[in-house]
Write a protein that holds these residues in place. Structure first.
Motif, PDB file in Angstrom:
ATOM      1  N   GLU A  45       1.037  -1.341   0.016  1.00  0.00           N
ATOM      2  CA  GLU A  45      -0.248   0.087   0.063  1.00  0.00           C
ATOM      3  C   GLU A  45       0.889   1.277  -0.194  1.00  0.00           C
ATOM      4  O   GLU A  45       0.745   2.208  -0.895  1.00  0.00           O
ATOM      5  CB  GLU A  45      -0.969  -0.039   1.232  1.00  0.00           C
ATOM      6  N   PHE A  46       1.960   1.214   0.740  1.00  0.00           N
ATOM      7  CA  PHE A  46       2.829   2.280   0.876  1.00  0.00           C
ATOM      8  C   PHE A  46       3.650   2.789  -0.221  1.00  0.00           C
ATOM      9  O   PHE A  46       3.600   3.805  -0.989  1.00  0.00           O
ATOM     10  CB  PHE A  46       3.748   1.813   1.920  1.00  0.00           C
ATOM     11  N   LEU A  47       3.902   1.589  -1.111  1.00  0.00           N
ATOM     12  CA  LEU A  47       4.410   1.757  -2.485  1.00  0.00           C
ATOM     13  C   LEU A  47       3.531   2.208  -3.554  1.00  0.00           C
ATOM     14  O   LEU A  47       3.663   3.190  -4.373  1.00  0.00           O
ATOM     15  CB  LEU A  47       5.342   0.541  -3.007  1.00  0.00           C
ATOM     16  N   GLY A  48       2.488   1.825  -3.579  1.00  0.00           N
ATOM     17  CA  GLY A  48       1.307   1.736  -4.512  1.00  0.00           C
ATOM     18  C   GLY A  48       0.886   3.343  -4.386  1.00  0.00           C
ATOM     19  O   GLY A  48       0.711   3.730  -5.672  1.00  0.00           O
ATOM     20  N   ASN A  77      -5.121  15.847  -5.933  1.00  0.00           N
ATOM     21  CA  ASN A  77      -5.646  15.448  -4.522  1.00  0.00           C
ATOM     22  C   ASN A  77      -6.952  14.609  -4.675  1.00  0.00           C
ATOM     23  O   ASN A  77      -7.183  13.269  -4.104  1.00  0.00           O
ATOM     24  CB  ASN A  77      -5.894  16.510  -3.593  1.00  0.00           C
ATOM     25  N   ALA A  78      -7.883  14.938  -5.714  1.00  0.00           N
ATOM     26  CA  ALA A  78      -9.118  14.176  -6.066  1.00  0.00           C
ATOM     27  C   ALA A  78      -8.808  13.063  -6.715  1.00  0.00           C
ATOM     28  O   ALA A  78      -9.554  12.091  -6.690  1.00  0.00           O
ATOM     29  CB  ALA A  78      -9.833  15.030  -6.738  1.00  0.00           C
ATOM     30  N   LEU A  79      -7.639  12.861  -7.423  1.00  0.00           N
ATOM     31  CA  LEU A  79      -7.378  11.581  -8.179  1.00  0.00           C
ATOM     32  C   LEU A  79      -6.942  10.394  -7.387  1.00  0.00           C
ATOM     33  O   LEU A  79      -7.006   9.214  -7.567  1.00  0.00           O
ATOM     34  CB  LEU A  79      -6.599  11.795  -9.509  1.00  0.00           C
ATOM     35  N   VAL A  80      -5.960  10.852  -6.186  1.00  0.00           N
ATOM     36  CA  VAL A  80      -5.312  10.032  -5.419  1.00  0.00           C
ATOM     37  C   VAL A  80      -6.015   9.627  -4.174  1.00  0.00           C
ATOM     38  O   VAL A  80      -5.431   8.905  -3.436  1.00  0.00           O
ATOM     39  CB  VAL A  80      -3.902  10.408  -5.410  1.00  0.00           C
ATOM     40  N   ARG A  81      -7.041  10.385  -3.676  1.00  0.00           N
ATOM     41  CA  ARG A  81      -7.454  10.315  -2.603  1.00  0.00           C
ATOM     42  C   ARG A  81      -8.058   8.683  -2.225  1.00  0.00           C
ATOM     43  O   ARG A  81      -8.425   8.234  -3.169  1.00  0.00           O
ATOM     44  CB  ARG A  81      -8.506  11.410  -1.925  1.00  0.00           C
ATOM     45  N   LYS A  82      -8.661   8.563  -1.105  1.00  0.00           N
ATOM     46  CA  LYS A  82      -8.799   7.067  -0.545  1.00  0.00           C
ATOM     47  C   LYS A  82     -10.269   6.874  -1.256  1.00  0.00           C
ATOM     48  O   LYS A  82     -10.312   5.714  -1.848  1.00  0.00           O
ATOM     49  CB  LYS A  82      -8.826   6.977   0.990  1.00  0.00           C
ATOM     50  N   GLU A  83     -11.223   7.804  -1.109  1.00  0.00           N
ATOM     51  CA  GLU A  83     -12.357   7.417  -1.835  1.00  0.00           C
ATOM     52  C   GLU A  83     -12.138   7.213  -3.193  1.00  0.00           C
ATOM     53  O   GLU A  83     -13.110   6.373  -3.658  1.00  0.00           O
ATOM     54  CB  GLU A  83     -13.127   8.897  -1.398  1.00  0.00           C
ATOM     55  N   THR A  84     -11.449   7.922  -4.223  1.00  0.00           N
ATOM     56  CA  THR A  84     -11.276   7.631  -5.485  1.00  0.00           C
ATOM     57  C   THR A  84     -10.848   6.015  -5.676  1.00  0.00           C
ATOM     58  O   THR A  84     -10.988   5.341  -6.573  1.00  0.00           O
ATOM     59  CB  THR A  84     -10.373   8.513  -6.203  1.00  0.00           C
ATOM     60  N   ALA A  86     -11.070   3.962  -3.740  1.00  0.00           N
ATOM     61  CA  ALA A  86     -12.277   2.877  -3.500  1.00  0.00           C
ATOM     62  C   ALA A  86     -13.089   2.579  -4.537  1.00  0.00           C
ATOM     63  O   ALA A  86     -13.791   1.615  -4.669  1.00  0.00           O
ATOM     64  CB  ALA A  86     -12.813   3.262  -1.994  1.00  0.00           C
ATOM     65  N   GLU A  87     -13.335   3.709  -5.302  1.00  0.00           N
ATOM     66  CA  GLU A  87     -14.124   3.674  -6.394  1.00  0.00           C
ATOM     67  C   GLU A  87     -13.764   2.642  -7.533  1.00  0.00           C
ATOM     68  O   GLU A  87     -14.630   2.025  -7.873  1.00  0.00           O
ATOM     69  CB  GLU A  87     -14.706   5.177  -6.708  1.00  0.00           C
ATOM     70  N   VAL A  88     -12.548   2.803  -7.680  1.00  0.00           N
ATOM     71  CA  VAL A  88     -11.815   1.948  -8.730  1.00  0.00           C
ATOM     72  C   VAL A  88     -11.814   0.817  -8.038  1.00  0.00           C
ATOM     73  O   VAL A  88     -12.166  -0.266  -9.125  1.00  0.00           O
ATOM     74  CB  VAL A  88     -10.559   2.496  -8.933  1.00  0.00           C
ATOM     75  N   ALA A  89     -11.577   0.377  -7.044  1.00  0.00           N
ATOM     76  CA  ALA A  89     -11.657  -1.001  -6.389  1.00  0.00           C
ATOM     77  C   ALA A  89     -13.117  -1.408  -6.482  1.00  0.00           C
ATOM     78  O   ALA A  89     -13.186  -2.875  -6.875  1.00  0.00           O
ATOM     79  CB  ALA A  89     -11.371  -0.911  -4.830  1.00  0.00           C
ATOM     80  N   ARG A  90     -14.067  -0.822  -6.509  1.00  0.00           N
ATOM     81  CA  ARG A  90     -15.391  -1.364  -6.429  1.00  0.00           C
ATOM     82  C   ARG A  90     -15.724  -1.678  -7.987  1.00  0.00           C
ATOM     83  O   ARG A  90     -16.309  -2.756  -8.302  1.00  0.00           O
ATOM     84  CB  ARG A  90     -16.668  -0.380  -6.248  1.00  0.00           C
ATOM     85  N   LEU A 116     -10.869  -0.876   1.276  1.00  0.00           N
ATOM     86  CA  LEU A 116     -10.735  -0.897  -0.517  1.00  0.00           C
ATOM     87  C   LEU A 116      -9.749  -0.277  -1.051  1.00  0.00           C
ATOM     88  O   LEU A 116      -9.045  -0.606  -1.799  1.00  0.00           O
ATOM     89  CB  LEU A 116     -12.292  -0.593  -1.061  1.00  0.00           C
ATOM     90  N   GLY A 117      -9.460   1.393  -0.521  1.00  0.00           N
ATOM     91  CA  GLY A 117      -8.623   2.141  -1.148  1.00  0.00           C
ATOM     92  C   GLY A 117      -7.344   1.543  -0.761  1.00  0.00           C
ATOM     93  O   GLY A 117      -6.486   1.710  -1.873  1.00  0.00           O
ATOM     94  N   ASP A 118      -7.001   1.014   0.313  1.00  0.00           N
ATOM     95  CA  ASP A 118      -5.643   0.477   0.753  1.00  0.00           C
ATOM     96  C   ASP A 118      -5.291  -0.422  -0.300  1.00  0.00           C
ATOM     97  O   ASP A 118      -4.118  -0.624  -0.844  1.00  0.00           O
ATOM     98  CB  ASP A 118      -5.498   0.068   2.063  1.00  0.00           C
ATOM     99  N   ALA A 119      -6.152  -1.540  -0.579  1.00  0.00           N
ATOM    100  CA  ALA A 119      -5.990  -2.766  -1.276  1.00  0.00           C
ATOM    101  C   ALA A 119      -5.833  -2.247  -2.734  1.00  0.00           C
ATOM    102  O   ALA A 119      -4.891  -2.817  -3.327  1.00  0.00           O
ATOM    103  CB  ALA A 119      -7.360  -3.754  -1.329  1.00  0.00           C
ATOM    104  N   MET A 120      -6.462  -1.225  -3.191  1.00  0.00           N
ATOM    105  CA  MET A 120      -6.277  -0.828  -4.373  1.00  0.00           C
ATOM    106  C   MET A 120      -4.906  -0.509  -4.689  1.00  0.00           C
ATOM    107  O   MET A 120      -4.203  -0.735  -5.944  1.00  0.00           O
ATOM    108  CB  MET A 120      -7.339   0.277  -4.983  1.00  0.00           C
TER     109      MET A 120
END
Length: 229
Positions: A45-48, A77-84, A86-90, A116-120
């Protein structure tokens, strides 16, 4: 190493076949499931996060060659934030492939925004380590897709944008109601409904009330703007 059926299917949805399959397994393994013979995804996650940041910075500079730093920063910030993330993960149903401990399973871990964001981010790192920067970049640009070109709207606070939309049409500000709360006290999952005065609404679920409200506001804003056409 032979991958399980769910991870083979995940590879297809991502668009990358792993030469080192142990990397994708690690990327989907939450800390609650780690053990002596199984690493979790926290280091990935740190590297990704860093790989994603570089790809998005390059993409934004290429997309708008005249934008100033003050314009680029909120888009980034909008493109790399955790919510985004997570959206891609879904979007790729990453939650279905996550390896979770019992407590996370019972608390709705497959739906949690932060998880989900962390896993993405971990999946991005896994691709980078497996095949290099260009391979990771190709996957990121494909999965983030049109978000990169519509980010000017997404970079604004969704609740503020929805309120301004309502006020411009003479409506009262939208309301936000907690419709469900699941999971243990230390890791709750919230479902929030955003609703306009005319009854139009949308729901979203996240690991914090703020994130759920923002996601619900974004979903409702998308709905009413699509309707207005």
């Amino acid at each position: 190493m032979k991958l399980s059926a769910d991870l083979i299917a995940l590879q297809d949805r991502i668009g990358h076949r792993f030469g080192r399959p142990e990397l994708i397994l690690r990327a989907v393994t939450h800390a609650s499931m780690s053990g002596p013979n199984r690493d979790d995804n926290q280091r990935l996650e740190f590297l990704g996060d860093r790989v994603l940041g570089l790809v998005m910075a390059e993409a934004l500079l290429a997309a708008d060659r005249k934008a100033a730093e003050g314009q680029l920063a909120p888009r980034f910030n909008a493109l790399v934030r955790k919510e985004t993330c997570a959206e891609v993960a879904r979007q790729i149903d990453l939650g279905a492939a996550l390896k979770l401990g019992r407590s996370e399973m019972l608390s709705g871990g497959r739906r949690k925004e932060a998880l989900l964001g962390d896993a993405m981010e971990a999946v991005i790192a896994a691709i980078y380590l497996d095949a290099g920067f260009d391979a990771a970049k190709t996957v990121i640009l494909k999965l983030w897709g049109k978000r990169i070109h519509t980010v000017e709207d997404d970079s604004r606070d969704a609740k503020t944008s929805l309120q301004e939309w309502a006020q411009a049409r003479g409506q009262t500000p939208p309301s936000y109601t907690e419709t469900a709360r699941t999971g243990p006290d230390h890791a709750p999952v919230f479902t929030i409904r955003a609703e306009l005065a005319d009854g139009t609404g949308a729901e979203a679920t996240a690991g914090s009330k703020r994130a759920a409200e923002q996601a619900a506001a974004r979903a409702l804003l998308d709905r009413v703007t699509d309707r207005d056409g």
